[in-house]
Design an enzyme around this catalytic site. Structure first.
Site, PDB file in Angstrom:
ATOM      1  N   ASP A 125       0.347   5.408   0.918  1.00  0.00           N
ATOM      2  CA  ASP A 125      -0.614   6.304   1.558  1.00  0.00           C
ATOM      3  C   ASP A 125      -1.120   7.363   0.592  1.00  0.00           C
ATOM      4  O   ASP A 125      -0.579   7.546  -0.500  1.00  0.00           O
ATOM      5  CB  ASP A 125       0.049   6.995   2.761  1.00  0.00           C
ATOM      6  CG  ASP A 125       0.403   6.022   3.875  1.00  0.00           C
ATOM      7  OD1 ASP A 125      -0.241   4.964   3.964  1.00  0.00           O
ATOM      8  OD2 ASP A 125       1.326   6.328   4.656  1.00  0.00           O
ATOM      9  N   TYR A 128      12.230   2.783  -1.326  1.00  0.00           N
ATOM     10  CA  TYR A 128      11.554   4.085  -1.363  1.00  0.00           C
ATOM     11  C   TYR A 128      12.584   5.206  -1.411  1.00  0.00           C
ATOM     12  O   TYR A 128      13.699   5.058  -0.905  1.00  0.00           O
ATOM     13  CB  TYR A 128      10.701   4.290  -0.108  1.00  0.00           C
ATOM     14  CG  TYR A 128       9.387   3.558  -0.095  1.00  0.00           C
ATOM     15  CD1 TYR A 128       8.216   4.180  -0.537  1.00  0.00           C
ATOM     16  CD2 TYR A 128       9.289   2.256   0.388  1.00  0.00           C
ATOM     17  CE1 TYR A 128       6.992   3.517  -0.504  1.00  0.00           C
ATOM     18  CE2 TYR A 128       8.079   1.592   0.423  1.00  0.00           C
ATOM     19  CZ  TYR A 128       6.929   2.225  -0.022  1.00  0.00           C
ATOM     20  OH  TYR A 128       5.733   1.574   0.006  1.00  0.00           O
ATOM     21  N   ARG A 164       7.756   7.538   6.206  1.00  0.00           N
ATOM     22  CA  ARG A 164       7.476   8.935   6.570  1.00  0.00           C
ATOM     23  C   ARG A 164       7.797   9.208   8.040  1.00  0.00           C
ATOM     24  O   ARG A 164       8.266  10.293   8.387  1.00  0.00           O
ATOM     25  CB  ARG A 164       6.028   9.265   6.249  1.00  0.00           C
ATOM     26  CG  ARG A 164       5.747   9.292   4.739  1.00  0.00           C
ATOM     27  CD  ARG A 164       4.262   9.317   4.449  1.00  0.00           C
ATOM     28  NE  ARG A 164       3.628  10.463   5.087  1.00  0.00           N
ATOM     29  CZ  ARG A 164       2.324  10.545   5.310  1.00  0.00           C
ATOM     30  NH1 ARG A 164       1.514   9.552   4.971  1.00  0.00           N
ATOM     31  NH2 ARG A 164       1.812  11.616   5.896  1.00  0.00           N
ATOM     32  N   ARG A 220       0.844  -1.189   0.000  1.00  0.00           N
ATOM     33  CA  ARG A 220       0.000   0.000   0.000  1.00  0.00           C
ATOM     34  C   ARG A 220       0.881   1.242   0.000  1.00  0.00           C
ATOM     35  O   ARG A 220       1.926   1.262   0.639  1.00  0.00           O
ATOM     36  CB  ARG A 220      -0.869   0.041   1.256  1.00  0.00           C
ATOM     37  CG  ARG A 220      -1.793  -1.139   1.428  1.00  0.00           C
ATOM     38  CD  ARG A 220      -2.444  -1.064   2.802  1.00  0.00           C
ATOM     39  NE  ARG A 220      -3.366  -2.172   3.029  1.00  0.00           N
ATOM     40  CZ  ARG A 220      -4.014  -2.353   4.181  1.00  0.00           C
ATOM     41  NH1 ARG A 220      -3.842  -1.512   5.183  1.00  0.00           N
ATOM     42  NH2 ARG A 220      -4.833  -3.380   4.319  1.00  0.00           N
TER      43      ARG A 220
END
Length: 252
Positions: free
Chosen positions: A52, A110, A196, A50
């Site tokens: 966000d 990422y 994050r 997933r």
């Protein structure tokens, strides 16, 4: 049933994340609608993970099943015609019947971008910081991530995952240009909101508000309340998902 992997990219600005949501449009929903329209059959799509709301992907992988053998080049072309401009399919390929886009992924990478410059063309893809950060100290803190496996402190609360154990193999800040730095992180899996939360806490280190030892304590306390505020989602990109070669079949 033949199983297929879809390699795609998307600008997450206008989406409520990858996962189908009751309250807003998602990337998964758009992809499923396009596939179902093209194949004239209800198609379910499963993603590698997933992302966000507002988070982007320069490379996401998803899988679907169909009873017929498809021309993968044709599927790629047709999907790109049906999908909105902010979602693009790179390629579609055949995989083994037991292959799974999420469970077979061996690593994900990422990137998170921060900049000190005000740039109207980058505002959707960069997190602007208003003071100079100590990236040397941030990298020293980032290296400690490789020594731990329980990242409860960087996980969104009340998720349905069974474990908060992840194995991080790379975590580093590098300078892209005079005003922009990028944080690259690679692991076998990531928790909800994890990147994050890590970036937000590393920014505290860079501002001198948290020591290296303090960063270690944040990890060791296994308490989301001890970590920093999550960095904004708009500067985060999923850039790679890795798989073992043996799950792929011939593309023709």
């Amino acid at each position: 049933m033949q199983k297929y992997f879809i390699y795609l990219a998307y600008d997450g600005t206008n989406y409520h994340g990858w996962q189908i949501q009751p309250n807003g449009i998602s990337v998964q929903e758009c992809l499923m609608k396009a596939l179902s329209t093209f194949l004239r059959h209800e198609i379910e799509v499963i993603g590698a993970g997933r992302t966000d709301a507002g988070v982007h992907a320069s490379l996401m992988v998803a899988h679907f099943e169909f009873e017929e053998l498809l021309d993968t080049d044709s599927v790629t072309d047709k999907l790109n015609r049906l999908l909105p401009p902010d979602i693009s399919v790179y390629r579609v390929c055949r995989v083994r019947p037991d292959a799974h886009a999420r469970f077979d992924a061996t690593a994900r990478t990422y990137k998170y971008y921060v900049t000190t410059a005000k740039n109207p063309f980058n505002r959707q893809y960069r997190c602007r910081v208003y003071n100079q950060l100590d990236y040397e100290r941030m990298n020293e803190a980032a290296r400690t991530l490789l020594e731990y496996t329980d990242f409860t402190s960087f996980s969104k609360l009340h998720t349905d995952v069974k474990t908060n154990i992840c194995h991080i193999t790379h975590a580093e800040w590098t300078q892209e240009d005079d005003s922009t730095w990028v944080f690259t992180i690679r692991a076998d899996r990531f928790l909800r909101n994890m990147v994050r939360a890590i970036v937000g806490t590393l920014l505290e280190v860079g501002r001198g508000k948290l020591t290296i030892e303090g960063f270690r304590k944040v990890i060791e306390q296994q308490d989301r309340g001890k970590a920093g505020t999550s960095a904004p989602g708009n500067a985060l990109f999923l850039v790679n998902v890795e798989y073992p070669e043996n799950i792929f079949e011939s593309s023709k």
